[in-house]
Design a protein around this motif. Structure first.
Motif, PDB file in Angstrom:
ATOM      1  N   ASN A 260     -43.482  28.861  10.393  1.00  0.00           N
ATOM      2  CA  ASN A 260     -42.254  29.239  11.289  1.00  0.00           C
ATOM      3  C   ASN A 260     -41.056  28.401  11.143  1.00  0.00           C
ATOM      4  O   ASN A 260     -41.367  27.299  10.650  1.00  0.00           O
ATOM      5  N   ASP A 262     -38.469  26.114  13.382  1.00  0.00           N
ATOM      6  CA  ASP A 262     -38.127  25.740  14.669  1.00  0.00           C
ATOM      7  C   ASP A 262     -38.844  26.684  15.862  1.00  0.00           C
ATOM      8  O   ASP A 262     -38.469  27.269  16.786  1.00  0.00           O
ATOM      9  N   SER A 263     -40.356  26.565  15.461  1.00  0.00           N
ATOM     10  CA  SER A 263     -41.429  27.590  16.587  1.00  0.00           C
ATOM     11  C   SER A 263     -41.007  29.032  16.435  1.00  0.00           C
ATOM     12  O   SER A 263     -41.522  29.620  17.430  1.00  0.00           O
ATOM     13  N   GLN A 264     -39.961  29.591  15.691  1.00  0.00           N
ATOM     14  CA  GLN A 264     -39.844  31.211  15.766  1.00  0.00           C
ATOM     15  C   GLN A 264     -40.366  31.623  14.302  1.00  0.00           C
ATOM     16  O   GLN A 264     -40.220  30.936  13.383  1.00  0.00           O
ATOM     17  N   ASP A 302     -44.857  24.625  11.446  1.00  0.00           N
ATOM     18  CA  ASP A 302     -43.463  24.566  11.911  1.00  0.00           C
ATOM     19  C   ASP A 302     -42.502  23.878  11.101  1.00  0.00           C
ATOM     20  O   ASP A 302     -42.781  22.695  11.020  1.00  0.00           O
TER      21      ASP A 302
END
Length: 458
Positions: A260, A262-264, A302
């Motif tokens: 991912n 940045d956590s997306q 991440d």
């Protein structure tokens, strides 16, 4: 050696079919554009596994394919008005260069689909002859109901298989879950002659045929990203098992977790797709490699600015320890510590292995005895070799181009340090401090040691 087998859902002892010849197949890229950082994770993970296997076994045959027949390739070639080979040759070359920059050793074979059309056609013919595939409306399809174990890898029931397959609804299919082995090509599309007309292979059959051609009917390890479990690897198992008369296709299935940003989730629609080719312009490949090894390969990873900066600092620490041992000859015949190797042989536990490597760096910084220094240096270098890290001289690491815009070059830094040396010799302490502070402001840290001035990019 223990490996987590996706098929069984548990960690198992690795017992090869033939200890004198270990076989491993990993799904490679579709070469229509640049590889993104998610594509690089399996490359780095399975590169480490190949290194560990080669340390334990006399021969490892590692295959990572190139998919050079694909609708996205066709679209890219049509957009540029060129033959598909122009696109595939360009991006395959860039891919190999980018992965080499991440410290990945080349596999033993990198087969292309276009080089294996006869083998693909032969495998499809066998599946038709054995009743596992059928011809319909110019297509050849695999009949999933002919393989009762379909769904065992992905642990999906019939309803989940249908929901997740993203299958085009077609009236000529015997079953909605049947997948394409061969499809017709229009006049303006690339195509190859076959018993079923001019066309091109489906994606799944390509890997089955290339694995059989280079490694045999049953292979030890098949790897790839978690996203390939279904439908790609599920379909590979079905068609390969059926084409080989029921023989096991792959004995251990390994899959790395998602990456991912940045956590997306990384996606074009969000606009957060990071290309390896672009990242390499702003940071050393070794930093990227270390980031990809910091989490266990089966866990999500991440990618963010913090983990990248931390990876740089960690490499500074490791190379800093080796720099202190630069005048020490590594002890001959000394290899990585047992605990380090045990970590890697425990389902490629790179976080644990890295912890052992940093213990060595701490020991190096404290060591006084020359024999101990020689032993630790040899252990660090050998451990680094298994991870694909620490393979350059410390001076080369610290002299690499900085990431920060406006940071001085290595030559400029050396010139300023020469001025600082002269100032110190003349007891011009204020000038010495001014130069040090100027460098710090521009992203360069200067350290004074018993051996003189040393510097590194902050």
């Amino acid at each position: 050696m223990q490996l987590h087998n996706t098929l069984s859902g548990r960690k198992e002892e690795f017992v090869p079919l033939d200890p004198s010849r270990i076989t491993m197949y990993v799904c490679g890229p579709t070469v229509y554009s640049y590889a993104h950082i998610g594509n690089a994770r399996p490359v780095v993970v399975f590169d480490v596994l190949a290194r560990v296997l080669r340390r334990r076994y006399p021969k490892v045959v590692y295959v990572r394919n190139i998919t050079d027949i694909d609708d996205k390739i066709n679209a890219a070639a049509k957009k540029e008005g060129v033959d598909i080979r122009v696109i595939t040759d360009r991006y395959a070359a860039i891919y190999h260069d980018d992965m080499a920059a991440l410290g990945a050793l080349p596999p033993d074979f990198t087969p292309r689909v276009t080089e294996h059309l006869p083998q693909i056609i032969d495998m499809i013919s066998r599946l038709i002859a054995s009743g596992h595939a059928y011809v319909a409306d110019g297509h050849v399809l695999f009949h999933t109901l002919s393989f009762p174990a379909y769904g065992a890898l992905s642990k999906r029931d019939e309803q989940s298989l249908m929901a997740g397959a993203r299958i085009e609804v077609a009236p000529y299919k015997k079953h909605a879950g049947d997948f394409v082995l061969w499809k017709p090509s229009a006049a303006d599309q690339p195509g190859w002659d076959s018993p079923w007309g001019r066309g091109r292979p489906g994606w799944h059959i390509e890997c089955s045929a290339m694995a059989e051609a280079l490694l045999g009917e049953t292979i030890d390890i098949h790897g790839g990203g978690h996203d390939l479990i279904f439908p790609h690897h599920e379909n590979e198992i079905a068609q390969s098992t059926c084409a080989h008369g029921g023989k096991t296709f792959a004995r251990y299935w390994l899959h790395n977790g998602f990456l991912n940003i940045d956590s997306q989730k990384m996606s074009k629609s969000v606009g957060n797709v990071l290309l390896v080719h672009e990242l390499l312009k702003s940071m050393p490949g070794e930093v990227i490699r270390l980031v990809l090894l910091t989490a266990h390969y089966r866990q999500p990873l991440d990618w963010n600015d913090e983990v990248v900066a931390e990876a740089r600092k960690k490499l500074d620490r490791l190379y800093g320890a080796l720099r202190e041992l630069e005048d020490v000859e590594a002890a001959p015949g000394v290899t990585a510590p047992e605990a380090f190797v045990a970590a890697l042989e425990d389902d490629i536990n790179t976080p644990m292995a890295l912890a052992e490597l940093f213990e060595l760096a701490r020991a190096a910084n404290k060591a006084v005895d020359p024999a101990e220094k020689a032993r630790i240096k040899a252990q660090m270098l050998d451990a680094g070799l298994l991870l694909g890290l620490l393979q350059q001289a410390p001076s080369a690491w610290f002299a690499q181009a900085p990431a920060a815009a406006g940071a001085p070059s290595a030559d400029e830094i050396e010139a300023l340090l020469a001025q600082r040396t002269a100032a110190r010799q003349n007891k011009q302490w204020a000038e010495s401090d001014r130069i040090r502070d100027e460098l710090k402001a521009r992203g360069v840290l200067v350290e004074d040691s018993k051996d003189g001035q040393r510097w590194r990019y902050a």
